[in-house]
Design a protein around this motif. Sequence first.
Motif, short mmCIF file in Angstrom:
data_model
loop_
_atom_site.label_atom_id
_atom_site.label_comp_id
_atom_site.label_asym_id
_atom_site.label_seq_id
_atom_site.Cartn_x
_atom_site.Cartn_y
_atom_site.Cartn_z
N CYS A 6 0.82 -1.21 0.00
CA CYS A 6 0.00 0.00 0.00
C CYS A 6 0.85 1.25 0.00
N LYS A 7 2.06 1.10 0.54
CA LYS A 7 2.87 2.30 0.66
C LYS A 7 4.27 1.95 0.12
N PRO A 8 4.46 2.10 -1.18
CA PRO A 8 5.77 1.72 -1.74
C PRO A 8 6.85 2.50 -1.03
N PRO A 9 8.00 1.86 -0.90
CA PRO A 9 9.07 2.52 -0.13
C PRO A 9 9.59 3.75 -0.85
N GLN A 10 10.02 4.74 -0.10
CA GLN A 10 10.65 5.92 -0.67
C GLN A 10 12.14 5.62 -0.83
N VAL A 15 4.79 -10.49 18.13
CA VAL A 15 4.80 -10.61 16.68
C VAL A 15 3.38 -10.47 16.14
N LEU A 16 2.42 -11.10 16.87
CA LEU A 16 1.05 -11.10 16.37
C LEU A 16 0.56 -9.66 16.22
N GLN A 17 0.85 -8.92 17.23
CA GLN A 17 0.41 -7.52 17.18
C GLN A 17 1.01 -6.83 15.95
N SER A 18 2.31 -7.10 15.72
CA SER A 18 2.98 -6.48 14.56
C SER A 18 2.28 -6.88 13.29
N ILE A 19 1.93 -8.18 13.22
CA ILE A 19 1.30 -8.64 11.98
C ILE A 19 -0.02 -7.88 11.78
N ILE A 20 -0.81 -7.81 12.85
CA ILE A 20 -2.11 -7.15 12.74
C ILE A 20 -1.92 -5.69 12.36
N LYS A 21 -0.93 -5.11 13.01
CA LYS A 21 -0.69 -3.68 12.76
C LYS A 21 -0.34 -3.49 11.28
N SER A 22 0.48 -4.40 10.77
CA SER A 22 0.88 -4.26 9.37
C SER A 22 -0.31 -4.47 8.46
N LEU A 23 -1.22 -5.39 8.86
CA LEU A 23 -2.35 -5.67 7.96
C LEU A 23 -3.37 -4.55 7.99
N ARG A 24 -3.31 -3.77 9.02
CA ARG A 24 -4.32 -2.73 9.14
C ARG A 24 -4.36 -1.82 7.90
N MET A 25 -3.19 -1.60 7.40
CA MET A 25 -3.16 -0.63 6.30
C MET A 25 -3.90 -1.14 5.08
#
Length: 1703
Positions: free
Chosen positions: A1364-1368, A1421-1431
């Motif tokens: 969703c957010k290509p790297p700069q 880790v789970l939280q990180s995964i969820i956080k990443s998927l939020r976008m």
Amino acid sequence: MSTSSPEAVKKLLENMQTDLRSLSMECKKKFPPVKEAAESGIVKIKTIAARNTDILAALKENSSEVVQPFLMGCGTKEPKITQLCLAAIQRLMSHEVVSEAAAGNIINMLWQLMENGLEELKLLQTVLVLLTTNTVVHDEVLSKAIVLCFRLHFTKDNITNNTAAATVRQVVTVVFERMVAEDERFKGIVEQTPPVQGNTNRRSVSTLRPSAKDAYMLFQDLCQLVNADAPYWLVGMTEMTRTFGLELLESVLNDFPGVFLQHQEFSFLLKERVCPLVIKLFSPNIKFRQGSSSSASPAPVEKPYFPICMRLLRVVSVLIKHFYSLLVTECEIFLSLLVKFLDGEKPQWLRAVAVESVHRLCVQPHLLRSFCQSYDMKQHSTKVFRDIVNALGSFIQSLFIVPNAGNPAAVSAPAGGSGSGTQSTVQGGQGTGGVSGNLTTQAAFEYRGTWIPLMTVSVQGSAKATYLEMLDKVEPPSIPEGYAMSVAFSALLDLVRGITSMIERELAAEEEAAAEFRETHPDQEWQPQQGAHMVWEEMVNACWCGLLAALSLLLDASTDETATENILKAELTMASLCGRLGLVTPRDAFITAICKASLPPHYALTVLSSNAANLSSKAYSIQGQSVQIISPSSESHQQVVAVGQPLTAQPQGTVVLTAKNIQCMRTLLNLAHCHGAVLGTSWQLVLATLQHLVWILGLKPGVGGALKPGRAVEGPSTVLTTAVMTDLPVISNILSRLFESSQYLDDVSLHHLINALCSLSLEAMEMAYGNNKEPSLFAVAKLLETGLVNMDRIEILWRPLTGHLLEVCQHPNSRMREWGAEALTALIKAGLAYKHDPPLAQNQRLQLLLLNPLKELSNVLHADIRQKQLESVLQILQSQGDSLGPGWPLVLGVIGAIRNDQGESLIRTAFQCLQLVVTDFLPTMPCTCLQIVVDVAGSFGLQNQELNISLTSIGLLWNISDYFFQRGEAITQELEREEEAQQKQAKEKGETLNRPFHPAPPFDCLWLCLYAKLGELCVDPRPAVRKSAGQTLFSTIAAHGTLLQQPTWHIVVWKVLFHLLDCVRTSSTTADKEKIESGGGNILIHHSRDTAEKQWAETWVLTLAGVARIFNTRRYLLQQLGDFFEAWEVLLNHIQSAALSKNNEVSLAALKSFQEILQIVTPNKDSDKAGDALAAMGVPPVLIDPLSASGPGRPLVRSDSLVERLTRYNGAELQAPPPGEESALEDSALWWSAWNTWYRTGTDSTRPPSGPTEKLSFIPSQPFLTALIQIFPALYQHIKTNFSMEDLKKLGVILHGAVSVPISSDASPFILPSYTEAVLTSLQEAVLTALDVLQKAICVGPENLQVMYPAIFEQLLLFVEFSCKPPQYGRMETKHVANAKYNQAEWVALNYVPFAERSLEVVVDLYHKTACHKAVINEKVLQSIIKSLRMPLGLKYSCPSESTWKLAVSSLLKVLSIGLPVARQHASSGKFDTMWPELANAFEDFLFTKSIPPDNLSIQEFQKNETIDVEVVQLISTEILPFANFIPKDFVGQIMAMLNRGSIHSQSPSFTEAEIDVRMREDFSKVCFETLLQFSFSNKVSTPQEGYISRMALSVLLKRSQDVLRRYVEDERLSGRCPLPRQQVTEIIFVLKAISTLMDSLKKTQPENVDGNTWAQVIALYPTLVECITCSSSEVSSALKEALGPFKDFMQPPVSRVQNGES
């Protein structure tokens, strides 16, 4: 028949008797006494005859009586009788029978006759007979007889006078002859003669014998008489003339010099009487000046009187000739007078006789020598000899300058005068080739209008005078014109001839003596007598100025070939004599004169003019007589034979050569030819002149330096007459012979010749500067000729000769230097080809000497010279190549001395030579020269004129290396021998041996030189050369490296390979980025090579690959070197800098090399692969132990960082590892070094640029990054044991960076898939592979590795976000690939979606495996995964790709299905507390997305998407809400609120009427509502919390419904007739449906489960519903119906009013 024979006596007696009879007969009548006497005389005679045997003696005794009758007869004065008597007396005399007394009587009788003037002639005859037949007459008698003769000389009769004169002469002679005879008789007897006192009484000459006394008295009186004094002895003289006296004096002096020299008395007379007399008589001549008036002086000056003057001069000549030794002082005076008589002011006749007298002196060289010794060599004395010569010179000059008075030049000589005067000289002998006129012109001199004929005056060497013999002339004769000149000319020639021949004879004698002396006394030094030399030198010094002045003038004036020849011969002999005596100035002066005469008049020739200036500054005005060297007259009436150009810096038109010039030239040639040995420094004059003549005649040098008639190159061409044309070949031949004869000169003379030629050549060079005029090549040509003929002693002249020619070769005038080079190379070739003794092969020094100039030519910048030089080298190689031996370095030096500014043809020629050397001569040259061959071949590679030659020379280097390889053994041996010899020498001198690459063995050094050369070529500016050289270098090292000894490899690695890498790196990084236009239009350059930078990139690639390959193939060998680790590090450093270079080609290749060197591993116990790899390379596995070579004390650890790392990993102080493990340690050090390199490369290449990037510096290419990342897995295998978290982080940074790098727009079509295909780029594949490798390693690895999981998750999740957010990449503007028109955007961001999605899948997979790991739990880790998927979940339709959110949802569902149980399990630990809110937000973002579905979304699609939403709600209802008691209350509340919201979801406004039912997401709302209600009224309230959730949910729902209804009513009222917006209608319908659903649910639920508040809220809805009845929409009405229906159940009040659910 003698007078004393019996017959003669008999006859005498008869005759006497007859005479007496005749007398008596004659006197019978007149003179009886006489008759009687006669008769008695007859008796007397008879008596004597009868009585005596010796009749004559008796007659003599009685002669007085016998004579008496005749005397008486004479007394008669009767002619007849007198004659008879005189005859008889004469007869008696002739028989010598007259006694002294009788003689006296006879004389007295004759005297009387004389006084009476009778029978004068008979008298004279009688006296003569009397005095000549015997010696009885003495003293007074004699004097009387002489006086008698004198008296008769002065009679009136001419005949008598002349007879008397003759008689006197004879008598005088007789007197002296008697004295001579007397001396002869007394010769044996030694007498003590007292020295003659200067007594005044002249008569008392007591010491003399009788005859001598007579002679003395006679001579003394002659002097008295000439002096006009009274005689002492000749009593009775009446008159006397001076002329006659002088004649007599002269004859005595001339005929009897011995008398005067032997007798002091006579010497005294000479000194005291004769000389003063002569001086006195000369006085009128001295004082007289022609044309001076007598009025000036008080006494009238006596005029010179020709007869006396002439006789005086004759006397003087005799005095000088015979008595010079006695009369030194007097002669000085005479000679000075003589010189004065030559003055121009004296009368012509006087000058003529004086010059004749001088001529007489000139033919007596010994006399001249005496003058020189007595006068010129004495201090304070007149320089008589010099004056004589100068006077002659001045005399000749005066004849030209003052025309003869009365004989103007135009008038020919009068016919009278001298018989020889008017004849023209017959052109005999030397004149044959002379003037080719049809008339034989009169020989003459002509100068400035004065014309003087030349006569033959005397035979050479004798002074035959004309005027000195004119004793009969009283008046001065008229002198024919030219007579004086002719005499003076002869005198000059005789003088020169005499002096030179005399001195040369003596010189020759001395040389002979010297030679003999040397033979007999070889050890001693010959001492010549100084005196003789001094005299010779003085003579020459005294006379040369005058001679030269006169001869030059005459030469200039001469019109006759013979005369010219004579003058030239005189000048030549003088020059030669001066040369032999070592008198430089006069020698040069004469030579200058000849030189000047050879050239046209006024010809500007510096050598000569400067020389003349020197001469004229010498004192030539000697004792007041100025001797000018008269400059040549131009109006010479000579026949012109040639016209040519002058050889001068400023051309002066043309000049003419006359026959005389040519004649002089031949003399000059003759001089040089015959007298070369004495020329010394004057060679310069001679050669300069010859050069100019040769130039004017247009002779040009041909092969070997010989001059041939040729045409002048420019200007009016030379014009030659036929006369000179025939001469030219002769002249050119003589010229050549002249230089050929230089082989007979001694060394010193030869050096003089060479020096002269050199300075001549320098002058020609000077002149040729700054103009393009044809230069004079004479000197150069002759240097060549001289060198060629003196080849046998070439050493002594080689240096000056070649040194000069080298200077010529540098001359700017092309013709000049061309000849210089021609001469030099011809000499070198001839020198090498000449059969020297000893031969060159044994005389190295000479060979080097000969070759050295060839080398020196290399310093010349002119291409034509180098061309010539190289052509000669080629010829030398072809002819003498096999025998060059020690000369090879020089020859190779010449071939190799090429420079880039020299042009192609030169380089081509030189290269031909080199090719010849390499193909034919490598085996014959000393091995020490091989290195030079390598250098030379290298320098041809480096030249930039001719690319093909550069490339071919690299091929030659390959051939040379092959030769080394094949002949290795032999070369090694020879080089080692040589090395030993050199070391020995160096040791003796105490120096160190200095050669490149010391201390490697010499053969290895040869290789190293070859490698070094190739290395230089590898950095040549031209790409083709670099490429070729690089391939050759690496091929030779690969092919022949096995020959090198191990230590040499060290040098190869450090000095050759790494050095090369350094250079290439430097050049590449500084290379020009300008585009190179296609070369010359015909060669097209590919765009990948169109800048220098790109071309260098190729070189860098090749070099790095080559070095890497060597490291690869020779690894086992290199590892045995002590510093392999350092080398490894350096190599890695190079790989790194190449990888980081701003060039894709280089960087990619660097990584390839990196991969190549990493594929090899030191064999470990566990990896057989490496062994196989080595075996595949043909290396037996035995060799692979790297320890075998290292010595014991070798340091094990080579870098601090390594020590630290090992310490860190092993957690203990590092001990020296046990022997077996060292290789492992070694190995790991290498690998870690590689990892560091990889890390640095990765970091630097993926670090985004900082700061604004309008002009972006450089972005690495995809293939590069891919390759970089692909290296990691292999590398990781070797470092995994110690791979730390820190390293992992580093890796992560690189991976992230790599993936972020955009692609340049022009490359994107090749790398990016079209957007529609979801495919990963190879780079992304590689990144994921790398992570995969890691996680697999962690999986199987020990426990402590698992802490790395979270880091890996973190990394992957970063990638997931890319969807969703290509790297700069820094602040770089990139266009998304879909919108990029390829030509606009420079950089395109990749389509990261497939990558992110793949990463997500990996995450899910990995989480699946690791969800329960402690680290995973701890690190949330789970939280990180969820956080990443939020976008992606939140963006939903706004996601770049639709697949993204779908995948995100499914992944979330999968992860939660695994993770939630874990989370519940660990609920108490609080490790998941933060996860719940994150999860709630994720649900909310997804289910109630802010993004609007695209317009083109089909209904089917929409329904599919709705089912996904439904799935999520179902997950909530199955996995979360049932476990509400393990879940935080807030979270549950959030979920309830969400469901609530979902249950009455409002619709997007864009639906069409038809779609409305579908788009309302009714299914979803339904599910939400149901779930909500299900949980609202679930009867299993296990915890008060759950009930709380339900209550909360309901109240929210009801409150919402109330709001919607109210607003609707309000809007409807306001809208009046207008229908409400569609969406509002939809919303109200939904609410109404929800209310009816709720009513159903409440109905079904247990009443106690429903909260009282809820009821109150439900009932409160009713009024609002009722208000809606007024609405106009039918849909709303039907929905309202359904909603209002259920309310009937509320119409009765409930039974119980208990409120439950309050807790």
